[in-house]
Every structure is written in structure tokens, then in C-alpha cells.
Write an enzyme that holds these catalytic residues in place. Structure first.
Site, mmCIF file in Angstrom:
data_model
loop_
_atom_site.group_PDB
_atom_site.id
_atom_site.type_symbol
_atom_site.label_atom_id
_atom_site.label_comp_id
_atom_site.label_asym_id
_atom_site.label_seq_id
_atom_site.Cartn_x
_atom_site.Cartn_y
_atom_site.Cartn_z
ATOM 1 N N ASP A 54 0.989 -1.135 -0.093
ATOM 2 C CA ASP A 54 0.049 0.038 -0.033
ATOM 3 C C ASP A 54 0.757 1.210 0.039
ATOM 4 O O ASP A 54 2.139 1.145 -0.248
ATOM 5 C CB ASP A 54 -0.816 -0.029 1.152
ATOM 6 C CG ASP A 54 -0.263 0.108 2.438
ATOM 7 O OD1 ASP A 54 0.827 0.491 2.724
ATOM 8 O OD2 ASP A 54 -1.157 0.237 3.577
ATOM 9 N N CYS A 112 2.960 -3.333 4.053
ATOM 10 C CA CYS A 112 2.121 -2.130 4.359
ATOM 11 C C CYS A 112 2.727 -1.606 5.570
ATOM 12 O O CYS A 112 4.095 -1.854 5.631
ATOM 13 C CB CYS A 112 0.749 -2.778 4.620
ATOM 14 S SG CYS A 112 0.521 -3.658 6.223
ATOM 15 N N THR A 119 2.586 -1.725 9.015
ATOM 16 C CA THR A 119 2.907 -2.635 9.847
ATOM 17 C C THR A 119 3.113 -4.060 9.327
ATOM 18 O O THR A 119 3.892 -4.889 10.096
ATOM 19 C CB THR A 119 1.884 -2.711 10.907
ATOM 20 O OG1 THR A 119 0.875 -3.114 10.609
ATOM 21 C CG2 THR A 119 1.813 -1.537 11.902
ATOM 22 N N HIS A 156 9.870 -24.190 9.066
ATOM 23 C CA HIS A 156 8.649 -25.016 9.715
ATOM 24 C C HIS A 156 7.458 -24.612 9.100
ATOM 25 O O HIS A 156 6.586 -25.512 9.570
ATOM 26 C CB HIS A 156 8.773 -24.493 11.358
ATOM 27 C CG HIS A 156 10.049 -25.006 12.237
ATOM 28 N ND1 HIS A 156 9.936 -24.921 13.443
ATOM 29 C CD2 HIS A 156 11.064 -25.632 11.728
ATOM 30 C CE1 HIS A 156 11.163 -25.619 13.957
ATOM 31 N NE2 HIS A 156 11.806 -25.863 12.936
ATOM 32 N N HIS A 197 6.886 -31.221 10.207
ATOM 33 C CA HIS A 197 6.452 -29.674 9.872
ATOM 34 C C HIS A 197 5.293 -29.905 9.064
ATOM 35 O O HIS A 197 4.239 -29.279 9.010
ATOM 36 C CB HIS A 197 7.496 -28.907 9.528
ATOM 37 C CG HIS A 197 8.283 -28.666 10.476
ATOM 38 N ND1 HIS A 197 8.117 -28.228 11.857
ATOM 39 C CD2 HIS A 197 9.650 -28.996 10.477
ATOM 40 C CE1 HIS A 197 9.223 -28.193 12.498
ATOM 41 N NE2 HIS A 197 10.247 -28.745 11.879
HETATM 42 C C1 RB5 Z 1 -1.774 2.435 6.494
HETATM 43 O O1 RB5 Z 1 -1.969 3.635 7.138
HETATM 44 C C2 RB5 Z 1 -1.727 1.403 7.610
HETATM 45 O O2 RB5 Z 1 -2.921 1.144 8.161
HETATM 46 C C3 RB5 Z 1 -1.467 0.121 6.600
HETATM 47 O O3 RB5 Z 1 -0.440 0.292 5.968
HETATM 48 C C4 RB5 Z 1 -1.165 -1.026 7.727
HETATM 49 O O4 RB5 Z 1 -0.225 -0.867 8.503
HETATM 50 C C5 RB5 Z 1 -2.258 -1.761 8.311
HETATM 51 O O5 RB5 Z 1 -2.013 -2.793 8.679
#
Ligand code: RB5
Length: 153
Positions: free
Chosen positions: A13, A71, A73, A104, A139
């Protein structure tokens, strides 16, 4: 080629657009791997599920053996991708997790958080993830149990 599984499909994203471009360059220029870019194509705000779905669907349908999703996180992309049958998406923001997710868990989608780790570590994680084989054996027996999970309503 009837099956494009020799390459890797990648998606992100807006939060990880720059990292996606860096990984794409590394894969094509250093690793000589064909990369299918599922977007996003800029830092303009988008919804991460739209890109997670594209990559997870392609891996689930075995159009690609492996995918990468990034993305902010890595959490949202992991949640989306793991809803698809046959997808084993692993959120790896460190090298140990990257290696273990292959050894695994036979992870077929690598997920990272572009706002959590830097580009240098991300590339090292990609390199480790791609070069670490699945150990199979006990596994595989455990992974087989995933397929016994139906829709729990
Ligand atoms: C975008 O702001 C953020 O929410 C997205 O990149 C991500 O971290 C979602 O899990």
C-alpha cells in the site's frame, strides 16, 4: 510458460511503496527473479486489502509459488492474505522469523512492515526468506492439519 510460479508477485500500500520499489529492484537486478507488480504504484493513499487480495489470490490459485506483501506494519496484509486457502502468509520483521517461517511453516507469502523496519533489513529478510528451504517431515504433518479446518461459524 504455462505457469508463472517461477516468479514472485509483490504488492504494497502507500505506506510501503518506496520499500516495494527497492525490493523489486533487488529481486530483478540482483537475484534475476521475474517480479509481477500488483501495485500500489505511488504513495497516494489506498486501501491495503485491495493489494493483499491480488497477491493472495494469485498464490492461492498457484499462479505464483511465492509472494511478498508490505504495508505499514504488515499486520493488515497478513490478516487479508491468510483468509485465502493454501496461503501461509508470515509477518517477518526479523531474520529469525524469516528463516523459521520457511523451515517450519513453509510460508508462501512474506509480509513485512515498511514502517517497522528499514530497507537494508528488509532486503536481508527477503534474501533469507527466499534462500531458506522448508524442512518438511513433522512440519508437513502439522501443515496438513490446516486443511482440516473448515469454515468455523
Ligand atoms: C496505512 O495507514 C496502514 O494502516 C497500513 O499500511 C497497515 O499498517 C495496516 O495494517
Amino acid at each position: 510458460m504455462t505457469e508463472s510460479s517461477a516468479g514472485i508477485i509483490i504488492g504494497c500500500d502507500h505506506a510501503a511503496f518506496g520499500l516495494k520499489e527497492t525490493i523489486k529492484k533487488y529481486l530483478t537486478e540482483t537475484e534475476n527473479i521475474r517480479v509481477q507488480d500488483a501495485g500500489a504504484h505511488s504513495e497516494a493513499s489506498v486501501d491495503y486489502p485491495d493489494f493483499g487480495i491480488k497477491v493472495a489470490k494469485a498464490v492461492s490459485k498457484k499462479e505464483f509459488q511465492k509472494g511478498i506483501l508490505i504495508c505499514g506494519t504488515g499486520i493488515g496484509m497478513s490478516m487479508v492474505a491468510n483468509r485465502y486457502p493454501g496461503v501461509r502468509a508470515a509477518l517477518c520483521n526479523d531474520l529469525f522469523a524469516a528463516a523459521m517461517s520457511r523451515k517450519h511453516n513453509n510460508a508462501n507469502i512474506l509480509v513485512m512492515g515498511g514502517r517497522v523496519i528499514g530497507d537494508v533489513l528488509a532486503l536481508e529478510i527477503v534474501r533469507t526468506w527466499l534462500s531458506t528451504p522448508f524442512e518438511g517431515g513433522r512440519h508437513q504433518k502439522r501443515l496438513d492439519k490446516f486443511d482440516t479446518i473448515g469454515c468455523i461459524a
